[in-house]
Design a protein around this motif. Structure first.
Motif, PDB file in Angstrom:
ATOM      1  N   THR A 100      61.835  17.967  39.026  1.00 44.91           N
ATOM      2  CA  THR A 100      62.147  17.004  37.908  1.00 44.91           C
ATOM      3  C   THR A 100      63.941  17.775  38.171  1.00 44.91           C
ATOM      4  O   THR A 100      64.789  15.439  38.304  1.00 44.91           O
ATOM      5  CB  THR A 100      61.533  16.516  36.793  1.00 44.91           C
ATOM      6  N   ALA A 101      64.204  18.390  38.238  1.00 45.97           N
ATOM      7  CA  ALA A 101      66.181  18.580  38.098  1.00 45.97           C
ATOM      8  C   ALA A 101      65.872  18.439  40.008  1.00 45.97           C
ATOM      9  O   ALA A 101      67.449  17.406  39.496  1.00 45.97           O
ATOM     10  CB  ALA A 101      66.220  19.691  37.210  1.00 45.97           C
ATOM     11  N   ALA A 106      69.339  15.235  43.855  1.00 48.48           N
ATOM     12  CA  ALA A 106      69.297  14.103  45.212  1.00 48.48           C
ATOM     13  C   ALA A 106      70.022  13.139  45.178  1.00 48.48           C
ATOM     14  O   ALA A 106      70.637  12.185  45.135  1.00 48.48           O
ATOM     15  CB  ALA A 106      68.157  14.659  46.362  1.00 48.48           C
ATOM     16  N   ARG A 107      68.875  12.176  43.649  1.00 52.60           N
ATOM     17  CA  ARG A 107      69.486  11.026  43.643  1.00 52.60           C
ATOM     18  C   ARG A 107      70.719  10.606  43.250  1.00 52.60           C
ATOM     19  O   ARG A 107      70.931  10.037  43.630  1.00 52.60           O
ATOM     20  CB  ARG A 107      68.486  10.865  42.802  1.00 52.60           C
ATOM     21  N   GLU A 108      70.861  11.465  42.289  1.00 47.72           N
ATOM     22  CA  GLU A 108      73.084  11.485  42.042  1.00 47.72           C
ATOM     23  C   GLU A 108      73.736  11.824  43.766  1.00 47.72           C
ATOM     24  O   GLU A 108      75.091  11.311  43.101  1.00 47.72           O
ATOM     25  CB  GLU A 108      73.015  12.536  41.336  1.00 47.72           C
ATOM     26  N   ASP A 110      73.113  10.941  46.251  1.00 48.22           N
ATOM     27  CA  ASP A 110      72.899  10.540  46.865  1.00 48.22           C
ATOM     28  C   ASP A 110      73.502   8.874  46.279  1.00 48.22           C
ATOM     29  O   ASP A 110      74.414   8.218  47.295  1.00 48.22           O
ATOM     30  CB  ASP A 110      71.545   9.470  46.802  1.00 48.22           C
ATOM     31  N   GLU A 111      73.520   8.425  44.970  1.00 50.44           N
ATOM     32  CA  GLU A 111      74.504   7.630  44.358  1.00 50.44           C
ATOM     33  C   GLU A 111      76.163   8.226  44.903  1.00 50.44           C
ATOM     34  O   GLU A 111      76.590   6.861  45.024  1.00 50.44           O
ATOM     35  CB  GLU A 111      73.786   7.659  43.080  1.00 50.44           C
ATOM     36  N   VAL A 112      76.181   8.680  44.800  1.00 51.44           N
ATOM     37  CA  VAL A 112      77.941   9.347  45.160  1.00 51.44           C
ATOM     38  C   VAL A 112      78.357   9.165  46.660  1.00 51.44           C
ATOM     39  O   VAL A 112      79.221   8.871  46.692  1.00 51.44           O
ATOM     40  CB  VAL A 112      77.998  10.400  44.650  1.00 51.44           C
ATOM     41  N   LYS A 113      77.279   9.511  47.477  1.00 52.98           N
ATOM     42  CA  LYS A 113      77.602   9.058  48.319  1.00 52.98           C
ATOM     43  C   LYS A 113      77.904   7.601  49.341  1.00 52.98           C
ATOM     44  O   LYS A 113      78.271   7.339  50.237  1.00 52.98           O
ATOM     45  CB  LYS A 113      76.857   9.643  50.104  1.00 52.98           C
ATOM     46  N   ARG A 114      76.721   6.698  48.673  1.00 54.46           N
ATOM     47  CA  ARG A 114      76.653   5.351  48.624  1.00 54.46           C
ATOM     48  C   ARG A 114      77.940   4.547  47.976  1.00 54.46           C
ATOM     49  O   ARG A 114      78.592   3.706  48.198  1.00 54.46           O
ATOM     50  CB  ARG A 114      75.608   4.970  47.875  1.00 54.46           C
ATOM     51  N   GLY A 115      78.552   5.685  47.132  1.00 51.21           N
ATOM     52  CA  GLY A 115      79.778   4.616  46.268  1.00 51.21           C
ATOM     53  C   GLY A 115      81.065   5.084  47.069  1.00 51.21           C
ATOM     54  O   GLY A 115      81.808   4.160  46.693  1.00 51.21           O
ATOM     55  N   GLN A 116      80.986   6.205  47.625  1.00 49.12           N
ATOM     56  CA  GLN A 116      82.343   6.150  48.455  1.00 49.12           C
ATOM     57  C   GLN A 116      82.707   5.649  49.355  1.00 49.12           C
ATOM     58  O   GLN A 116      82.119   4.614  50.105  1.00 49.12           O
ATOM     59  CB  GLN A 116      82.377   7.734  49.249  1.00 49.12           C
TER      60      GLN A 116
END
Length: 116
Positions: A100-101, A106-108, A110-116
């Motif tokens: 789970t960690a 991995a999800r975090e 991906d979100e950081v990459k999309r936000g940049q």
């Protein structure tokens, strides 16, 4: 995912095997103690002893001993097996928490990459 804590897996397996061995030995002891007075080998008989006047005492003593051995051996066997299962439960909990960690990391990412 890699398996960690191989020593704990071995210890858990040893406890489970010990539980099964104790259960088998318990059943054998109970069967022997039940059969022994029937075939003419009363357990613990001492001629001239304090209970020598009771007819059938070998069978009654055998039943009593068998019941005690069954209860005690069963509790010990169940406890050993449950201890082994408890170790496996803790290992599974650790693996699921780690998975789970990793998924959340991995999800975090991906979100950081999309936000940049």
């Amino acid at each position: 995912m890699e398996k960690k804590y191989s020593a704990l897996r071995i210890i858990g397996t040893i406890y489970k095997v010990a539980g099964v061995v104790v259960a088998v030995i318990t059943v054998l002891v109970v069967l022997i103690s039940l059969v022994s007075p029937v075939v003419g080998m009363p357990m613990g008989r001492m001629p001239g002893g304090a209970m020598d006047f009771l007819p059938g005492r070998g069978i009654l003593a055998s039943l009593f001993f068998s019941l005690l051995a069954l209860i005690y051996g069963g509790v010990v066997a169940l406890t050993l097996f449950a201890l082994g299962e408890g170790i496996y439960l803790l290992l599974a909990l650790e693996e699921n928490t780690r998975a789970t960690a990793q998924l959340l990391q991995a999800r975090e990412t991906d979100e950081v990459k999309r936000g940049q």
